[in-house]
Scaffold this motif. Sequence first.
Motif, PDB file in Angstrom:
ATOM      1  N   ASP A 195      41.872  44.072  59.208  1.00 15.36           N
ATOM      2  CA  ASP A 195      42.346  43.575  60.507  1.00 15.36           C
ATOM      3  C   ASP A 195      43.302  44.540  61.185  1.00 15.36           C
ATOM      4  O   ASP A 195      44.155  44.130  61.986  1.00 15.36           O
ATOM      5  CB  ASP A 195      43.030  42.206  60.351  1.00 15.36           C
ATOM      6  CG  ASP A 195      42.034  41.101  60.039  1.00 15.36           C
ATOM      7  OD1 ASP A 195      40.858  41.244  60.418  1.00 15.36           O
ATOM      8  OD2 ASP A 195      42.428  40.107  59.402  1.00 15.36           O
ATOM      9  N   LYS A 198      40.152  45.770  65.893  1.00 18.05           N
ATOM     10  CA  LYS A 198      39.296  44.639  66.227  1.00 18.05           C
ATOM     11  C   LYS A 198      37.818  45.001  66.269  1.00 18.05           C
ATOM     12  O   LYS A 198      36.961  44.121  66.229  1.00 18.05           O
ATOM     13  CB  LYS A 198      39.720  44.047  67.581  1.00 18.05           C
ATOM     14  CG  LYS A 198      41.103  43.410  67.556  1.00 18.05           C
ATOM     15  CD  LYS A 198      41.469  42.831  68.922  1.00 18.05           C
ATOM     16  CE  LYS A 198      42.855  42.197  68.888  1.00 18.05           C
ATOM     17  NZ  LYS A 198      43.253  41.678  70.225  1.00 18.05           N
ATOM     18  N   ARG A 199      37.532  46.302  66.357  1.00 24.61           N
ATOM     19  CA  ARG A 199      36.126  46.704  66.406  1.00 24.61           C
ATOM     20  C   ARG A 199      35.972  48.168  66.017  1.00 24.61           C
ATOM     21  O   ARG A 199      36.931  48.944  66.021  1.00 24.61           O
ATOM     22  CB  ARG A 199      35.531  46.477  67.792  1.00 24.61           C
ATOM     23  CG  ARG A 199      36.268  47.194  68.906  1.00 24.61           C
ATOM     24  CD  ARG A 199      35.596  46.973  70.244  1.00 24.61           C
ATOM     25  NE  ARG A 199      36.451  47.367  71.345  1.00 24.61           N
ATOM     26  CZ  ARG A 199      36.047  47.580  72.579  1.00 24.61           C
ATOM     27  NH1 ARG A 199      34.760  47.442  72.863  1.00 24.61           N
ATOM     28  NH2 ARG A 199      36.883  47.917  73.534  1.00 24.61           N
ATOM     29  N   SER A 252      31.709  43.371  67.331  1.00 20.47           N
ATOM     30  CA  SER A 252      32.754  43.915  66.464  1.00 20.47           C
ATOM     31  C   SER A 252      32.406  45.326  66.002  1.00 20.47           C
ATOM     32  O   SER A 252      33.293  46.100  65.633  1.00 20.47           O
ATOM     33  CB  SER A 252      32.965  43.013  65.240  1.00 20.47           C
ATOM     34  OG  SER A 252      33.437  41.745  65.627  1.00 20.47           O
ATOM     35  N   ASP A 268      42.476  48.898  70.457  1.00 15.13           N
ATOM     36  CA  ASP A 268      42.376  48.272  69.130  1.00 15.13           C
ATOM     37  C   ASP A 268      41.018  48.550  68.486  1.00 15.13           C
ATOM     38  O   ASP A 268      40.360  47.652  67.961  1.00 15.13           O
ATOM     39  CB  ASP A 268      42.594  46.755  69.224  1.00 15.13           C
ATOM     40  CG  ASP A 268      43.981  46.414  69.763  1.00 15.13           C
ATOM     41  OD1 ASP A 268      44.958  47.003  69.277  1.00 15.13           O
ATOM     42  OD2 ASP A 268      44.066  45.563  70.666  1.00 15.13           O
TER      43      ASP A 268
END
Length: 367
Positions: A195, A198-199, A252, A268
């Motif tokens: 985590d 995010k992708r 993702s 992110d």
Amino acid sequence: MASHKTQFIAPKSDNQRLAHLCGTLDENLRQIEQAYNATISRRGGKFTISAASGQRAQEVAQALAYFYDLAGRELSIDDVQLGIVQLQAGFANKRHASTDEQRADARLLIHASRAKVDDDEARLPSHALNPNLPVLEDAGPVLYTRRPDLQARTPRQKIYLENILSHDITFGTGPAGTGKTYLAVACAVDALERDMVKRIVLTRPAVEAGERLGFLPGDLADKVNPYLRPLYDALHDMMPQPKVASMLEVGSIEVAPLAFMRGRTLNDAFIILDEAQNTTQEQMKMFLTRMGFGSRMVVTGDTTQIDLPMQPGGQRPRSGLIHALNILAKVPTIAVHHFSKADVVRHPLVGAIVNAYDNAEKSGSSS
């Protein structure tokens, strides 16, 4: 006696799973320490392992990964002791076998513990690694992927992994088979599983089609997929295929040609540009400026394999990768890493082929 260290980092901040792994008053960790004659210290989800050898430290990291997968429920001391016996039996039965065979056994044991894995997904990739490479006592970071044995195989690979994990942008250059793209994808999967992003965005220039794909059959995905296949192959080695398909569907994970990056800001995200030697200067600048907050980039390529099309007048445009290496090498938080023929970890014949072509180029002979 020298102490060798490595780390296991839990993929997600799951306090209940960590509590099950460690046991009451860390009793489960003490059992693992005694069994492997090692020391484990923990801070949150990061476990630092100290052992008499690098291989033993890696075995402890693999054991922690094994028990973490089982820690969806409480683990009793009996569960841990039985698991240790099973893991050590796998290593002991191959005590005199090659290091690759020992790691393969450990990988099979760990994968066998993962419930509901399709038979096709349980098959392990059959990469033929160079048996002449030394076994690193300190193999560097341990990445969380479906391959718990994944680690640096050469000193330069270790430095490359450390650079990726500690810099916002990392350039990796070198010949085919040195692990430039494969290790970058492993770091991307590791970051997504933890985590930290995010992708994942994977891209490469579709130079072979000149990015003019209209004459190829099929819809847009059918046209560009052949040029992106190596990135899909690396992903499927790191994650089960159904999970990759699901993440591609929800966005993702994104795999797209470089031309599709224009005009975007990627926040992110872990972004990898492969085959970067086939970018123009304008394309490279466009790509690097797509970086948003909380993102990390890795740019890989082989400066000896430039396939940019000739311009009118018979001149080939300058590679965007070579240009970027020249002007960005001293920019803070950017790492530049060069591999050599000694780092080739494909079939041993690949190294011999690279040498043969290099020698032919130096002698100016094509016969």
